[in-house]
Design an enzyme around this catalytic site. Structure first.
Site, short mmCIF file in Angstrom:
data_model
loop_
_atom_site.label_atom_id
_atom_site.label_comp_id
_atom_site.label_asym_id
_atom_site.label_seq_id
_atom_site.Cartn_x
_atom_site.Cartn_y
_atom_site.Cartn_z
CB CYS A 8 -31.49 23.89 -50.33
SG CYS A 8 -33.04 24.49 -49.61
CG ASN A 11 -36.67 28.43 -50.44
OD1 ASN A 11 -37.51 29.27 -50.78
ND2 ASN A 11 -35.59 28.80 -49.78
CB CYS A 13 -34.19 22.34 -44.33
SG CYS A 13 -35.64 21.30 -44.01
NE ARG A 14 -30.36 21.12 -47.80
CZ ARG A 14 -30.13 20.39 -48.87
NH1 ARG A 14 -28.93 19.86 -49.05
NH2 ARG A 14 -31.08 20.17 -49.76
CB SER A 15 -31.68 27.71 -49.43
OG SER A 15 -33.03 27.45 -49.64
CG ASP A 125 -32.27 17.64 -47.24
OD1 ASP A 125 -32.79 18.27 -46.30
OD2 ASP A 125 -32.75 17.57 -48.38
#
Ligand code: 4NP
Length: 156
Positions: A8, A11, A13-15, A125
């Site tokens: 993401c 690195n 939140c999402r990934s 995001d």
């Protein structure tokens, strides 16, 4: 060993959420000796940081371990070292395509390409939306499908 990298922007939140969810599923399916997971960000702002509080809270609520995760930036060598590189959104995908100068574009996927029926192609995001629950829901189904895809393709 099949190596999977989630990517993401930051690195945090999402990934890392996808890495933790995917690793949890891999373990549940008894495949942790065959499939590994990691994550990285295209940006450099959060290198060395733990996942965002929102990501940590939702993972804990779902009984998924997120201890010891530290943000890092994606590097050129990752494109060689990993077998499946999974972007969270189209911006991440474009950044990865620019790095893929040795013909590695065949390893690049967007997570939600595996979830066509939701009609969403980018994981939003949560750093900006604050909606970690919606992100978790997309990542959960995306990781489930991705794992099924890898199992079939790699005969695992
Ligand atoms: P992520 O979220 O890409 O899901 O980790 C973000 C984290 C930080 C920033 C942007 C997105 N930032 O601009 O600092």
């Amino acid at each position: 060993m099949v190596h999977v990298l989630f990517v993401c922007l930051g690195n945090i939140c999402r990934s890392p959420m996808a890495e933790a969810v995917f690793r949890h599923k891999v373990k549940e399916q008894g495949l942790d000796k065959s499939i590994s997971a990691d994550s990285a960000g295209t940006g450099e702002w959060h290198i060395g940081e733990s996942p965002h509080q929102g990501t940590r809270e939702i993972l804990t609520a779902k009984g998924i371990d997120s201890k010891g995760m530290v943000a890092r930036q994606v590097k050129r060598e990752d494109l060689q070292a990993f077998d499946y590189i999974i972007a969270m959104d189209s911006d991440n995908m474009h950044a990865l395509k620019r790095m893929a100068t040795n013909g590695e574009t065949g390893k690049l996927y967007k997570l939600l390409d595996f979830v066509p029926e939701r009609g969403v192609s980018d994981v939003p995001d949560p750093y900006y939306t604050g909606n970690f629950e919606a992100v978790y829901s997309l990542i959960e189904v995306g990781c489930e499908r991705l794992l099924a895809h890898i199992r079939e393709r790699e005969s695992l």
